[in-house]
Scaffold this active site. Structure first.
Site, PDB file in Angstrom:
ATOM      1  N   GLU A  73      71.870  42.359  45.825  1.00  0.00           N
ATOM      2  CA  GLU A  73      72.458  43.679  46.060  1.00  0.00           C
ATOM      3  C   GLU A  73      73.984  43.620  45.974  1.00  0.00           C
ATOM      4  O   GLU A  73      74.625  44.523  45.408  1.00  0.00           O
ATOM      5  CB  GLU A  73      72.034  44.210  47.437  1.00  0.00           C
ATOM      6  CG  GLU A  73      70.531  44.408  47.604  1.00  0.00           C
ATOM      7  CD  GLU A  73      69.817  43.171  48.133  1.00  0.00           C
ATOM      8  OE1 GLU A  73      68.765  43.333  48.766  1.00  0.00           O
ATOM      9  OE2 GLU A  73      70.323  42.038  47.911  1.00  0.00           O
ATOM     10  N   HIS A  94      74.084  37.559  47.288  1.00  0.00           N
ATOM     11  CA  HIS A  94      72.799  38.251  47.222  1.00  0.00           C
ATOM     12  C   HIS A  94      72.751  39.229  46.051  1.00  0.00           C
ATOM     13  O   HIS A  94      73.784  39.694  45.554  1.00  0.00           O
ATOM     14  CB  HIS A  94      72.516  38.963  48.538  1.00  0.00           C
ATOM     15  CG  HIS A  94      72.223  38.036  49.664  1.00  0.00           C
ATOM     16  ND1 HIS A  94      71.907  38.458  50.938  1.00  0.00           N
ATOM     17  CD2 HIS A  94      72.189  36.671  49.714  1.00  0.00           C
ATOM     18  CE1 HIS A  94      71.682  37.413  51.714  1.00  0.00           C
ATOM     19  NE2 HIS A  94      71.865  36.315  50.998  1.00  0.00           N
ATOM     20  N   CYS A 126      69.778  42.258  53.803  1.00  0.00           N
ATOM     21  CA  CYS A 126      70.350  41.651  55.002  1.00  0.00           C
ATOM     22  C   CYS A 126      71.450  42.570  55.548  1.00  0.00           C
ATOM     23  O   CYS A 126      71.792  43.589  54.943  1.00  0.00           O
ATOM     24  CB  CYS A 126      70.911  40.268  54.680  1.00  0.00           C
ATOM     25  SG  CYS A 126      72.412  40.331  53.666  1.00  0.00           S
ATOM     26  N   CYS A 133      74.519  42.980  53.092  1.00  0.00           N
ATOM     27  CA  CYS A 133      74.209  43.844  51.955  1.00  0.00           C
ATOM     28  C   CYS A 133      74.055  45.291  52.417  1.00  0.00           C
ATOM     29  O   CYS A 133      74.464  46.225  51.712  1.00  0.00           O
ATOM     30  CB  CYS A 133      72.928  43.379  51.267  1.00  0.00           C
ATOM     31  SG  CYS A 133      73.117  41.831  50.357  1.00  0.00           S
TER      32      CYS A 133
END
Length: 340
Positions: free
Chosen positions: A263, A261, A289, A292
Site C-alpha cells: 500500500e 508495504h 497495518c 499503511c
C-alpha cells in the site's frame, strides 16, 4: 458444478446419480452421512430411525446441517451429484457452493414401491402400508423436518422416470446440457482483486507477497507490491530483517522491516507521478497495518477492499471507522505466515 437430485422414494434418484457418475461426477449421498452418524450413536439405520435422527440434527444445528456435512467432503474443481436431499434448508446451503442445479425425479407411486422391493435395501419398508406411512412422514409441512415435496417445488428441472433406462439417460443428458454453467463476467471488485494477485507476484518478501491496486472511477491509478526501496537488497536475497513489536496489551509479534508495504509503495508511486488518490479505492491482500492505514487516510482514499484479515488490524479498523473509510474483507479468515 453440483447437481442435486430430489424425489420421492423409489423414483430413481440413484440411477440418475449413476449416469452422472459415468459422466465424471462424484456421488455424495446425504443419507450416507446420516447413516454414519447413526452408526456412531449405535442407532439401527432403518428408514424410521434415519428420518427421526435427521429431524433431530436439524433441530440441534439448523436445517442446513446435513448439506453442510456433504459439502465438507467436496473438493474445488470437481463436479458432484448430491442425493437424498430432504429439506429446503439443505438446498439453500448447496446453492452457496456456486454453480448448483436441482433436478427433480418423479415416477408413479406403484412403480416406485416395486422398485424399492426389488432393490431390497436395508431399512426399506416391507409392506405397501409402511411405504405410504414413510412417504407421509417425509412430506410434512414443518420447516425443520423432512419435506421432500417442498424440495421438489424448488427444482430447476423435472424428469418423469417411467420408461426405459435409455429414455432416462437421454433426459438426463438434455438436463446436463441446459445446466452447464454460463460464463459470468467478474464484478469490478473481483476484477481489481485479480489484478492485485498479479501485482503481488512481483513481491520480494515471502512473508506476505502482498500486492495493491488503487482505483478510481473503475480505472487503475497506481499499483504497488511489498519489496525493498529501489537499489536496496531484498528479503528474497538477504533474508528477513525482523523487529519485535508490542501491542497495547503487551503481546509481542515479529515484523520484517526490510521492505516497504504494498500500500505504501502504491501511494508513493502516485505521489511521484502527481496522481491524486482523493476518493479512490484500494485493493490489497489483507487488512493494512497501522502505518499503511495512516497513509491511506492521509491521501483521501475512501474505500479499502481486502482479500483476508490481518492478525494485528484492530487499531486499523478503529482508525478507518473514525475516519469514515469503508473497509470490506472478502474472506473472513486470517492471513497466516511465518513468525506471525
Amino acid at each position: 458444478m453440483i447437481i442435486g437430485i430430489v424425489g420421492q422414494n423409489g423414483s430413481g434418484k440413484d440411477t440418475v446419480a449413476e449416469y452422472l457418475q459415468s459422466k465424471g461426477f462424484n456421488h455424495i449421498s446425504i443419507s450416507n452421512g446420516l447413516r454414519e452418524e447413526a452408526a456412531r450413536r449405535g442407532i439401527e439405520p432403518n428408514k424410521d430411525n434415519l428420518i427421526t435422527l435427521g429431524n433431530q440434527l436439524r433441530n440441534e444445528y439448523g436445517n442446513f446441517i446435513l448439506a453442510k456435512i456433504a459439502l465438507d467432503k467436496t473438493e474445488a474443481g470437481k463436479d458432484y451429484v448430491v442425493t437424498s436431499i430432504r429439506n429446503p434448508g439443505e438446498i439453500e446451503e448447496l446453492k452457496k457452493s456456486g454453480s448448483f442445479t436441482l433436478l427433480n425425479v418423479e415416477a408413479p407411486l406403484n412403480l416406485r414401491f416395486e422398485r424399492m422391493r426389488t432393490r431390497n435395501r436395508q431399512g426399506d419398508p416391507l409392506s405397501y402400508e409402511q411405504f405410504l406411512e414413510i412417504e407421509r412422514r417425509e412430506n410434512t409441512n414443518q420447516s425443520n423436518t423432512t419435506n421432500i415435496k417442498a424440495c421438489q417445488d424448488m427444482a430447476n428441472f423435472t424428469i418423469i422416470n417411467n420408461g426405459t433406462l435409455e429414455e432416462l439417460n437421454n433426459m438426463i443428458s438434455q438436463v446436463l446440457e441446459k445446466a452447464k454453467p454460463k460464463y459470468q463476467r467478474p464484478s469490478w471488485d473481483e476484477y481489481f482483486m485479480e489484478l492485485t494477485r498479479g501485482v503481488a507476484r512481483r513481491a520480494t518478501c515471502d512473508r506476505g507477497r502482498s500486492g495493491c491496486v488503487i482505483v478510481k472511477d473503475k480505472r487503475v491509478l497506481t499499483t504497488g507490491y511489498v519489496g525493498s526501496p529501489p537499489g536496496l537488497v531484498h528479503c528474497d536475497e538477504a533474508g528477513h530483517l525482523f523487529e519485535t513489536r508490542y501491542d497495547k496489551d503487551g503481546k509481542a509479534s515479529q515484523h520484517c522491516i526490510r521492505t516497504t508495504h504494498a500500500e505504501q509503495n502504491a501511494i508513493a508511486q502516485a505521489a511521484k507521478h502527481g496522481i491524486s488518490l482523493d476518493g479512490a479505492t484500494v485493493y490489497c491482500k489483507m487488512e493494512p497495518c497501522i502505518m499503511c492505514a495512516k497513509s491511506i487516510i492521509g491521501v483521501g482514499i475512501k474505500r479499502v477492499v481486502c482479500e483476508k484479515r490481518y492478525h494485528a488490524a484492530q487499531i486499523t479498523r478503529d482508525m478507518f471507522r473514525d475516519a469514515g473509510i469503508q473497509l470490506e474483507v472478502i474472506n473472513d479468515e486470517l492471513e497466516k505466515y511465518e513468525k506471525q
